[in-house]
Design a protein around this motif. Structure first.
Motif, PDB file in Angstrom:
ATOM      1  N   GLY A  43       0.308  -0.459   2.502  1.00 45.20           N
ATOM      2  CA  GLY A  43       1.609  -0.260   2.557  1.00 45.20           C
ATOM      3  C   GLY A  43       2.022   1.186   3.527  1.00 45.20           C
ATOM      4  N   GLY A  44       0.761   1.663   4.168  1.00 44.07           N
ATOM      5  CA  GLY A  44       1.286   2.735   4.742  1.00 44.07           C
ATOM      6  C   GLY A  44       1.212   3.929   3.978  1.00 44.07           C
ATOM      7  N   ALA A  45       0.495   3.807   2.826  1.00 46.11           N
ATOM      8  CA  ALA A  45       0.279   5.149   1.799  1.00 46.11           C
ATOM      9  C   ALA A  45      -0.683   6.021   2.395  1.00 46.11           C
ATOM     10  N   LYS A  46      -0.800   7.403   2.282  1.00 46.53           N
ATOM     11  CA  LYS A  46      -1.897   8.165   3.056  1.00 46.53           C
ATOM     12  C   LYS A  46      -2.901   7.925   2.363  1.00 46.53           C
ATOM     13  N   VAL A  47      -4.057   7.482   3.490  1.00 47.50           N
ATOM     14  CA  VAL A  47      -5.372   7.455   3.019  1.00 47.50           C
ATOM     15  C   VAL A  47      -6.206   8.693   3.522  1.00 47.50           C
ATOM     16  N   GLU A  48      -6.910   9.451   2.648  1.00 47.56           N
ATOM     17  CA  GLU A  48      -7.775  10.558   3.157  1.00 47.56           C
ATOM     18  C   GLU A  48      -9.353  10.080   3.088  1.00 47.56           C
TER      19      GLU A  48
END
Length: 186
Positions: A43-48
């Protein structure tokens, strides 16, 4: 660890459908070019993307291209074919058209050309690739017979998780079966 049935169900899902991709797991080991799919699934969460820790001078990382370009050994035009492959891999004009559609370019100079043109997730993967190119090694092309490795590891992992075999016996079986596959490949 989730229940073994959940692990096995996730073996062949697209990244956005996995536990990590749906925000139900905090981390996953995966290919860096899948970051866009993971980001979309969360859902557009920050993925690092981070490199795994190491206590040695070796990173343990390898760079594996999503595709290998090849020339047919029987082509009537070997020199022209080589020029085309060289152009696809090393020329900024080609890189600007291809971007990340065939995987990110491994040529660091070409990668620098395309990185500012990429979508945010692909640009992050490109930044990670630049790090790995400095500390990792390039993975060689898969040998004949090596294509069974993923299916083999998933099957043996399932057997270990469901208690059908021990981890030690699974490891031995993996080495024996992969060795046989490599030895009998054409």
């Amino acid at each position: 660890m989730p229940d073994p049935s959940v692990v096995v169900e996730n073996h062949n899902l697209t990244p956005d459908q996995t536990l990590f991709g749906t925000g139900k797991a905090a981390m996953a080991f995966s290919y860096s070019n899948q970051i866009a799919a993971y980001s979309a699934g969360t859902g557009g969460a920050k993925v690092e993307i981070v490199t795994p820790p190491t206590s040695t001078k070796l990173s343990g990382l390898s760079v594996l291209p999503s595709q290998f370009w090849a020339i047919n050994a029987h082509t009537a035009q070997p020199a022209a074919s080589a020029l085309l492959v060289d152009w696809l891999l090393n020329q900024p004009q080609a890189a600007k058209v291809i971007l990340a559609d065939r995987g990110l370019p491994f040529n660091p100079n070409t990668l620098k050309v395309v990185q500012p043109l990429l979508a945010p997730a692909d640009a992050e993967a490109a930044g990670y690739l630049q790090k790995v190119l400095k500390v990792g090694v390039e993975a060689p092309p898969q040998p004949n017979g090596g294509s069974v490795m993923n299916d083999l590891s998933q099957r043996i992992e399932s057997d270990v998780l469901f208690g059908k075999t021990s981890a030690a016996d699974g490891g031995t079986s993996f080495v024996q079966q992969l060795t046989a596959a490599l030895a009998t490949a054409q």
